[in-house]
Design an enzyme around this catalytic site. Structure first.
Site, PDB file in Angstrom:
ATOM      1  N   SER A   1      -7.015  54.642  46.142  1.00 47.49           N
ATOM      2  CA  SER A   1      -6.893  53.841  47.336  1.00 47.49           C
ATOM      3  C   SER A   1      -8.291  53.700  47.959  1.00 47.49           C
ATOM      4  O   SER A   1      -9.251  53.474  47.228  1.00 47.49           O
ATOM      5  CB  SER A   1      -5.896  54.488  48.294  1.00 47.49           C
ATOM      6  OG  SER A   1      -5.387  53.572  49.211  1.00 47.49           O
TER       7      SER A   1
ATOM      8  N   ASP B   1       2.419  47.688  43.260  1.00 48.60           N
ATOM      9  CA  ASP B   1       1.690  48.067  44.476  1.00 48.60           C
ATOM     10  C   ASP B   1       1.048  46.850  45.143  1.00 48.60           C
ATOM     11  O   ASP B   1       0.213  46.179  44.538  1.00 48.60           O
ATOM     12  CB  ASP B   1       0.603  49.080  44.071  1.00 48.60           C
ATOM     13  CG  ASP B   1      -0.360  49.399  45.196  1.00 48.60           C
ATOM     14  OD1 ASP B   1      -0.008  49.184  46.379  1.00 48.60           O
ATOM     15  OD2 ASP B   1      -1.474  49.881  44.887  1.00 48.60           O
TER      16      ASP B   1
ATOM     17  N   HIS C   1       1.197  52.522  43.816  1.00 50.55           N
ATOM     18  CA  HIS C   1      -0.118  52.862  44.344  1.00 50.55           C
ATOM     19  C   HIS C   1      -0.544  54.242  43.828  1.00 50.55           C
ATOM     20  O   HIS C   1       0.143  55.228  44.054  1.00 50.55           O
ATOM     21  CB  HIS C   1       0.005  52.880  45.869  1.00 50.55           C
ATOM     22  CG  HIS C   1      -1.284  52.787  46.612  1.00 50.55           C
ATOM     23  ND1 HIS C   1      -2.202  51.785  46.398  1.00 50.55           N
ATOM     24  CD2 HIS C   1      -1.805  53.564  47.589  1.00 50.55           C
ATOM     25  CE1 HIS C   1      -3.229  51.954  47.210  1.00 50.55           C
ATOM     26  NE2 HIS C   1      -3.014  53.021  47.943  1.00 50.55           N
TER      27      HIS C   1
END
Ligand SMILES: *[C@@H]1O[C@H](CO)[C@@H](O)[C@H](O)[C@H]1NC(C)=O
Ligand SMILES: *[C@@H]1O[C@H](CO)[C@@H](O)[C@H](O)[C@H]1NC(C)=O
Ligand SMILES: *[C@@H]1O[C@H](CO)[C@@H](O)[C@H](O)[C@H]1NC(C)=O
Ligand SMILES: *[C@@H]1O[C@H](CO)[C@@H](O)[C@H](O)[C@H]1NC(C)=O
Length: 479
Positions: free
Chosen positions: A174, A421, A446
């Protein structure tokens, strides 16, 4: 972040850390960031936190202030001369779980006799350059400062553990996936290669694609149910607010237009989180897309959605649906670094000044409310951080200029993305750079490749982890 979130690292070691209660968190920031806040010391054998004396400002020679930056080390698998796996903190507190097996990093470390070191990001957790999170102090919360921290920290660890010619691989997912890619780009003499998972390297002011992918990921039937609920609730808000408040257990009366946007955004939270983390191996999950949509598609849409929403609130530590703009703002104005909303506040700052990423409901191709506008988010930046009337303009162009965004020109880097995601839209999905690898995981959520394998992982996820091992291997065994 609420809207944002990037989330990454969630966790295993779930504790009772309650995620904020009522207004905040749910609503800001950590909304899609299940996790980091729940990682915590799981047992007495966990390693202790360690501390590095870090510069507050790397770019002002007249400022010699320092602060204590938290890190954890796991040397169980390390053999002298082996590689160093540097796990970069992102937009949340660091815990022992970062080095004790919550992530696949430990399996790789065992394979390569690596030293595992995880370091906390400035202005999150206990790594506080200043005593509080006032707007004045947050000027030291920038991507450049964070990368510079990691560079000097890397030098310190190299000396402390006498790592010699051992190769350095950075890891992140991320936002910290972007940082991992950028460490290799900006400090190639310090970092030999990088795993940059689900990295939204493209900053973007408003991010309507987020909910579009949510819609695609849940499928047309489930998306139509959500759209029906949005339409029904919108009608009811015009003539029967009391019923809406009661059905959804609103925390406060819905009065102003900003309250409406706040409430409608809250309603998107459970669905968005379920999609973003669909079937990952984080072990902290209320539903996946299949179970969620089975519930939503059963019976009256409004009742089904309310039941899902209220269950999600309980699961995430709230007992009501955030519905007051002012109380949400108030909770985000708390400058206490130990407050429930500290990480949300810090991350929201980063979105207001550098990343945008505002998850608006303005696309026609998604089922959530069009009251969730860019203005609604920019207003929050002003109201949370001040001064009144100041118009925040995230430095999107600068971030793109500084790091290249999707035209990423590092080397020895793998950038995996899961197509379920919503964040994959902002990642590197194709490249002409022969020195990096992309890895698309069609069924992936994710950061799913950062967790240890589980039975029935899709082939593309298994292949992604194999590519990561192969990349690390090629770096370690190269001259
Ligand atoms: C290192 O991680 C392993 C799990 O991969 C764990 O069993 C071990 O206790 C950890 N060692 C330390 C010193 O934390
Ligand atoms: C939502 O669905 C219900 C039942 O399926 C239907 O009666 C209602 O008209 C729909 N509402 C809207 C606003 O589309
Ligand atoms: C939620 O819980 C808090 C604290 O437990 C309580 O003060 C508040 O009244 C509750 N709100 C609702 C709507 O139940
Ligand atoms: C979704 O969750 C259910 C219940 O935990 C599980 O049985 C199912 O296998 C999951 N779906 C997928 C695609 O993994």
């Amino acid at each position: 972040m609420k809207y944002i979130i990037l989330s990454l690292f969630l966790t295993i070691l779930v504790t009772n850390a309650v995620r904020l209660g009522h207004d905040s968190a749910l609503n800001k920031g950590l909304k899609y960031y299940r996790g980091v806040d729940k990682l915590s010391a799981s047992s007495v054998s966990d390693p202790s936190p360690m501390w590095y004396t870090q510069q507050v400002d790397h770019f002002d020679p007249s400022n010699s202030d320092t602060f204590q930056q938290q890190y954890y080390v796991n040397s169980t698998y390390y053999a002298p001369g082996g590689p160093i796996f540097l796990v970069l903190g992102g937009e949340g507190p660091l815990t022992a779980g970062y080095v004790t097996g919550h992530f696949v990093v430990n399996l790789y470390a065992q394979k390569f006799n690596a030293l595992i070191v995880a370091v906390e990001h400035r202005f999150y957790g206990k790594s506080m350059p200043k005593p509080d999170l006032s707007t004045e102090n947050l000027k030291f919360l920038t991507t450049q400062q964070a990368l510079a921290d990691y560079a000097t920290f890397r030098q310190y660890i190299a000396q402390k553990y006498n790592t010699g010619n051992g190769k350095w691989i950075s890891f992140g997912g991320s936002y910290s996936g972007s940082l991992s890619a950028w460490m290799r780009l900006k400090y190639p003499h310090l970092i030999d290669g990088a795993i940059a998972t689900s990295a939204p390297v493209l900053p973007q002011l408003d991010f309507p694609e987020y909910f579009e992918v949510v819609s695609t990921s849940v499928g047309p039937t489930c998306s139509a149910v959500i759209a029906n609920v949005t339409a029904t609730v919108t009608q009811m808000l015009a003539n029967d607010r009391a019923s809406v408040q009661s059905i959804f257990n609103a925390c406060d009366p819905i009065v102003t237009d900003l309250d409406v946007a706040t409430f409608m955004e809250s309603l998107s939270g459970g669905v968005a989180e379920t999609v973003q983390y669909n079937n990952d191996n984080n072990k902290y999950t209320m539903s996946n897309i299949t179970t969620m949509c089975a519930q939503l598609e059963q019976g009256d849409p409004l009742q089904a959605f309310a039941s899902f929403n209220n269950r999600y609130n309980t699961f995430s530590g709230a007992n009501c649906t955030t519905s007051s703009y002012n109380s949400m703002i108030q909770s985000m104005q708390d400058v206490d670094p130990n407050g429930d909303n500290a990480a949300s506040r810090s991350w929201t700052w980063q979105t207001c000044i550098e990343y945008g990423y505002f998850q608006v409901g303005e696309s026609p191709n998604q089922p959530f409310s069009s009251t969730i506008t860019l203005d609604y988010f920019l207003q929050q930046c002003t109201d949370i951080f001040g001064p009144p009337g100041y118009q925040y303009q995230p430095a999107i162009d600068w971030i793109i200029a500084d790091y290249g965004a999707t035209d990423y020109q590092g080397s020895n880097v793998i950038l995996p993305n899961g197509l379920v995601d919503p964040w994959h839209i902002l990642g590197v999905l194709q490249t002409t750079n022969p020195n990096i690898q992309i890895s698309i995981i069609p069924e992936g959520a994710h950061c799913s490749d950062l967790y240890p394998p589980k039975p029935n992982d899709p082939a593309s996820l298994i292949a992604t982890r194999q590519k990561e091992v192969a990349l690390i291997s090629s770096i370690i065994y190269s001259k």
